[in-house]
Scaffold this motif. Sequence first.
Motif, mmCIF file in Angstrom:
data_model
loop_
_atom_site.group_PDB
_atom_site.id
_atom_site.type_symbol
_atom_site.label_atom_id
_atom_site.label_comp_id
_atom_site.label_asym_id
_atom_site.label_seq_id
_atom_site.Cartn_x
_atom_site.Cartn_y
_atom_site.Cartn_z
ATOM 1 N N UNK A 40 0.836 -1.201 0.000
ATOM 2 C CA UNK A 40 0.000 0.000 0.000
ATOM 3 C C UNK A 40 0.870 1.251 0.000
ATOM 4 N N UNK A 41 2.034 1.169 0.661
ATOM 5 C CA UNK A 41 2.957 2.305 0.733
ATOM 6 C C UNK A 41 3.910 2.346 -0.465
ATOM 7 N N UNK A 42 3.716 1.446 -1.428
ATOM 8 C CA UNK A 42 4.584 1.349 -2.614
ATOM 9 C C UNK A 42 6.025 0.997 -2.248
ATOM 10 N N UNK A 43 6.148 0.123 -1.252
ATOM 11 C CA UNK A 43 7.455 -0.402 -0.842
ATOM 12 C C UNK A 43 7.431 -1.902 -1.115
ATOM 13 N N UNK A 44 8.497 -2.397 -1.708
ATOM 14 C CA UNK A 44 8.571 -3.831 -1.992
ATOM 15 C C UNK A 44 8.548 -4.626 -0.679
ATOM 16 N N UNK A 45 7.660 -5.609 -0.543
ATOM 17 C CA UNK A 45 7.608 -6.403 0.689
ATOM 18 C C UNK A 45 8.882 -7.218 0.924
ATOM 19 N N UNK A 46 9.601 -7.520 -0.132
ATOM 20 C CA UNK A 46 10.842 -8.297 -0.003
ATOM 21 C C UNK A 46 11.891 -7.577 0.847
ATOM 22 N N UNK A 47 11.708 -6.267 1.037
ATOM 23 C CA UNK A 47 12.654 -5.500 1.830
ATOM 24 C C UNK A 47 12.737 -6.052 3.265
ATOM 25 N N UNK A 48 11.647 -6.651 3.747
ATOM 26 C CA UNK A 48 11.669 -7.243 5.093
ATOM 27 C C UNK A 48 12.653 -8.398 5.157
ATOM 28 N N UNK A 49 12.520 -9.326 4.219
ATOM 29 C CA UNK A 49 13.401 -10.494 4.207
ATOM 30 C C UNK A 49 14.844 -10.080 3.928
ATOM 31 N N UNK A 50 15.048 -9.141 3.031
ATOM 32 C CA UNK A 50 16.398 -8.677 2.700
ATOM 33 C C UNK A 50 17.105 -8.081 3.908
ATOM 34 N N UNK A 51 16.332 -7.574 4.854
ATOM 35 C CA UNK A 51 16.902 -6.961 6.064
ATOM 36 C C UNK A 51 16.679 -7.816 7.314
ATOM 37 N N UNK A 52 16.332 -9.094 7.111
ATOM 38 C CA UNK A 52 16.119 -10.043 8.216
ATOM 39 C C UNK A 52 15.104 -9.559 9.246
ATOM 40 N N UNK A 53 14.013 -8.969 8.781
ATOM 41 C CA UNK A 53 12.954 -8.519 9.672
ATOM 42 C C UNK A 53 11.855 -9.559 9.667
ATOM 43 N N UNK A 54 11.507 -10.044 10.868
ATOM 44 C CA UNK A 54 10.577 -11.165 10.976
ATOM 45 C C UNK A 54 9.501 -10.876 12.010
ATOM 46 N N UNK A 55 8.416 -11.621 11.899
ATOM 47 C CA UNK A 55 7.315 -11.519 12.858
ATOM 48 C C UNK A 55 7.053 -12.847 13.548
ATOM 49 N N UNK A 56 7.849 -13.846 13.244
ATOM 50 C CA UNK A 56 7.617 -15.178 13.811
ATOM 51 C C UNK A 56 8.407 -15.348 15.108
ATOM 52 N N UNK A 57 8.508 -16.564 15.556
ATOM 53 C CA UNK A 57 9.166 -16.849 16.831
ATOM 54 C C UNK A 57 10.552 -17.446 16.620
ATOM 55 N N UNK A 58 11.266 -16.984 15.612
ATOM 56 C CA UNK A 58 12.591 -17.544 15.351
ATOM 57 C C UNK A 58 13.658 -16.794 16.147
ATOM 58 N N UNK A 59 14.800 -17.409 16.253
ATOM 59 C CA UNK A 59 15.947 -16.759 16.889
ATOM 60 C C UNK A 59 15.693 -16.337 18.314
ATOM 61 N N UNK A 60 16.092 -15.094 18.616
ATOM 62 C CA UNK A 60 15.994 -14.601 19.988
ATOM 63 C C UNK A 60 14.553 -14.456 20.456
ATOM 64 N N UNK A 61 13.601 -14.407 19.529
ATOM 65 C CA UNK A 61 12.191 -14.302 19.901
ATOM 66 C C UNK A 61 11.715 -15.547 20.648
ATOM 67 N N UNK A 62 12.409 -16.651 20.459
ATOM 68 C CA UNK A 62 12.114 -17.867 21.213
ATOM 69 C C UNK A 62 13.178 -18.102 22.277
ATOM 70 N N UNK A 63 14.432 -17.944 21.908
ATOM 71 C CA UNK A 63 15.534 -18.270 22.821
ATOM 72 C C UNK A 63 15.469 -17.480 24.127
ATOM 73 N N UNK A 64 15.239 -16.187 24.038
ATOM 74 C CA UNK A 64 15.235 -15.362 25.252
ATOM 75 C C UNK A 64 14.109 -15.741 26.213
ATOM 76 N N UNK A 65 12.846 -15.774 25.768
ATOM 77 C CA UNK A 65 11.797 -16.119 26.732
ATOM 78 C C UNK A 65 11.872 -17.562 27.227
ATOM 79 N N UNK A 66 12.305 -18.475 26.376
ATOM 80 C CA UNK A 66 12.425 -19.869 26.827
ATOM 81 C C UNK A 66 13.549 -19.994 27.857
#
Length: 172
Positions: A40-66
Amino acid sequence: MNTLAAVMQLLVAAAFVSIPVVRHRFGPAAKAAAEAELRRQAVRPEVLQENNLRFDASGHETAAPVTVAVVMTAVAALNLAGAGPAQLLTWIFSSLVVLMNVVIVYSNRTAVKSVEAAFHRKGDPELARVQVAPFLRAAENAFPGWVRAQTHLRNTAVFGGSAVALVAVSLA
């Protein structure tokens, strides 16, 4: 009193485990909503993956709370066993958990400014063009409404459970 401290520490552990569970379950929907907002903002969505931006529970998003959950469970076991170092470890780790949760709450409250700054630091001109507030709102709205209540409940459990555990071992 040690049993009360242990129960509160197990409550804190469960509260921290809920973070990656919710992100694992609803992270893909948040990612899809964020990508739709980028389009909608005319930004390529692939920019998230190219910059390692995630919304899932990978990496520290799981390691720290566990890790927090494992430590709190171990201290709870020591409290249940009446082990000598349980009181000291409760003071150390329950205090650390309170401080960590303060940082988490602060981070959530200042997310727009923090993400804007992070996007600019990345040095990706396309990422720097993202209107962060609607981007984050789109991702947040992809989570069910009960997640907001669960977040408040989790914070209450962490702050309250840690406080009760500290008082309980002090009175033991």
